[in-house]
Design a protein around this motif. Structure first.
Motif, PDB file in Angstrom:
ATOM      1  N   HIS A 116      32.534  41.437  35.053  1.00  9.47           N
ATOM      2  CA  HIS A 116      31.471  40.896  35.923  1.00  9.47           C
ATOM      3  C   HIS A 116      31.913  39.573  36.566  1.00  9.47           C
ATOM      4  O   HIS A 116      31.631  39.320  37.733  1.00  9.47           O
ATOM      5  N   SER A 139      22.715  39.537  33.399  1.00 14.39           N
ATOM      6  CA  SER A 139      22.584  41.000  33.354  1.00 14.39           C
ATOM      7  C   SER A 139      21.472  41.397  32.391  1.00 14.39           C
ATOM      8  O   SER A 139      20.714  40.548  31.913  1.00 14.39           O
ATOM      9  N   ASP A 298      26.771  47.674  36.472  1.00 11.85           N
ATOM     10  CA  ASP A 298      27.946  48.069  35.693  1.00 11.85           C
ATOM     11  C   ASP A 298      28.783  49.094  36.448  1.00 11.85           C
ATOM     12  O   ASP A 298      28.255  50.075  36.978  1.00 11.85           O
TER      13      ASP A 298
HETATM   14 ZN    ZN Z   1      27.089  44.581  32.656  1.00 13.00          ZN
END
Ligand code: ZN
Ligand code: KG4
Length: 318
Positions: A116, A139, A298
């Motif tokens: 990320h 997140s 994701d």
């Molecule tokens: Zn994630």
């Protein structure tokens, strides 16, 4: 020799694979159990692992097919090794290890959160990785600020003491009767002219991230109105909640950014898709790198991209 990196991401409800050839993304396939999870109002780990089990090899074949590669041409396999739902991580890890032992590709375990952190550099050639930077991962599972000194010298500066920001978005959306994942719905309904309610109020920018108190305050507010049979102004509640949580996130990020000697702020994770966050973060500094919307959630592209960058920057590609 050409390097062909395969990335595998199975930390939560997305089953995703991607291929990078000599640093260039050539194929990327993602499927998600989010729709199945919606009926439970959140992610059920067992549903996620079974979904990976069912879909991994289809995603693998399509990823190879789109890039026109045979399995034996893969030179490196990067997979999400942590953090995540244990069952989901196990399924992806087993797939990666089996494949690597069959074809002799080098195995690279990756920390999902570092994926990320570097996701803004996917397909945005105008942005440059510059160290040190202040990294922020927001997140469904994390709210974490990192001191990123180099590609693999990464230290946590602040992280949530309770619920992650995305999880709080999802719970607030749920009490308002909106479906999972609720973050994008709260965001879509934001109206700045109706964001005047205060649920918890001021936190010091020096404090640790903590959002379960705000979550409880919103839920109690809604329950109280329901008990009194008063009408709910969902837009007012969602907008006030969003302003309070993102303003707090920004105050704490700005405090650490101003104390340090950072070149820029780099943001990643599902909540980095948030419109209010994307526009208002610019008030801290113009030097903000944010992923393209398609790389906020994701995905395996960010996992394999991080693995490639790490080996490339450390001169370890062979
Ligand atoms: Zn994630
Ligand atoms: O990074 P991610 O896809 O999965 C995890 O690793 O957790 O993040 C998912 C989270 C969910 O809680 C979802 O509601 C939230 O990101 N999210 C948003 C927005 N889009 C996704 N939250 C606020 N505003 C959005 N636009």
């Amino acid at each position: 020799m050409k390097t062909v990196f395969l990335g595998i991401e199975t930390s939560c409800d997305e089953t995703s694979m991607a291929i990078i050839v000599d640093g260039k993304l050539v194929s990327h396939v993602t499927t998600s159990s989010a729709q199945q999870q919606a009926q439970y109002g959140g992610v059920v780990p067992e549903v996620a692992s079974r979904y990976h089990l069912k879909n991994l090899h289809h995603v693998f074949l399509k990823t190879l097919n789109d890039a026109n590669f045979e399995p034996r041409q893969i030179t490196h396999i990067a997979y999400t090794a942590l953090p995540g739902l244990p069952g989901s991580i196990h399924v992806g890890t087993l797939f990666a290890k089996m494949l690597s032992s069959l074809i002799g590709a080098k195995l690279i375990p990756i920390n999902h959160l570092y994926g990320h952190l570097f996701s803004p550099y996917l397909e945005q050639q105008n942005l440059k990785i510059e160290f040190p930077f202040l990294g922020l991962v927001v997140s469904g599972g994390h709210t974490t600020l990192y001191d990123v000194k180099s590609i693999d010298e990464i230290e946590i500066l602040n992280e949530t003491s309770d619920d992650a920001i995305g999880e709080v978005y999802d719970k607030v959306a749920r009490v308002l009767g909106w479906s999972y994942p609720g973050g994008p719905i709260v965001d879509k309904n934001y109206d700045e002219t109706k964001a005047d309610l205060k649920f918890v109020g001021h936190h010091s920018p020096k404090d640790q991230f903590s959002y379960s108190g705000l979550k409880t305050a919103v839920i109690n507010y809604v329950h109280k109105l329901n008990q009194q049979q008063k009408p709910l102004d969902k837009i007012e509640i969602a907008s006030s909640f969003q302003k309070e949580i993102i303003d707090d996130l920004m105050n704490k990020t700005a405090y650490i950014f101003q104390k340090g000697n950072y070149k820029k702020i780099v943001i990643g994770g599902g909540v980095s898709a948030n419109k209010y966050l994307r526009t208002h973060m610019q008030n801290i500094t113009q030097n903000i790198d944010i992923p393209l919307l398609k790389y906020t959630g994701d995905n395996a592209a960010m996992i394999v991209f991080y693995a490639y960058q790490k080996l490339f920057l450390k001169n370890e590609l062979d």
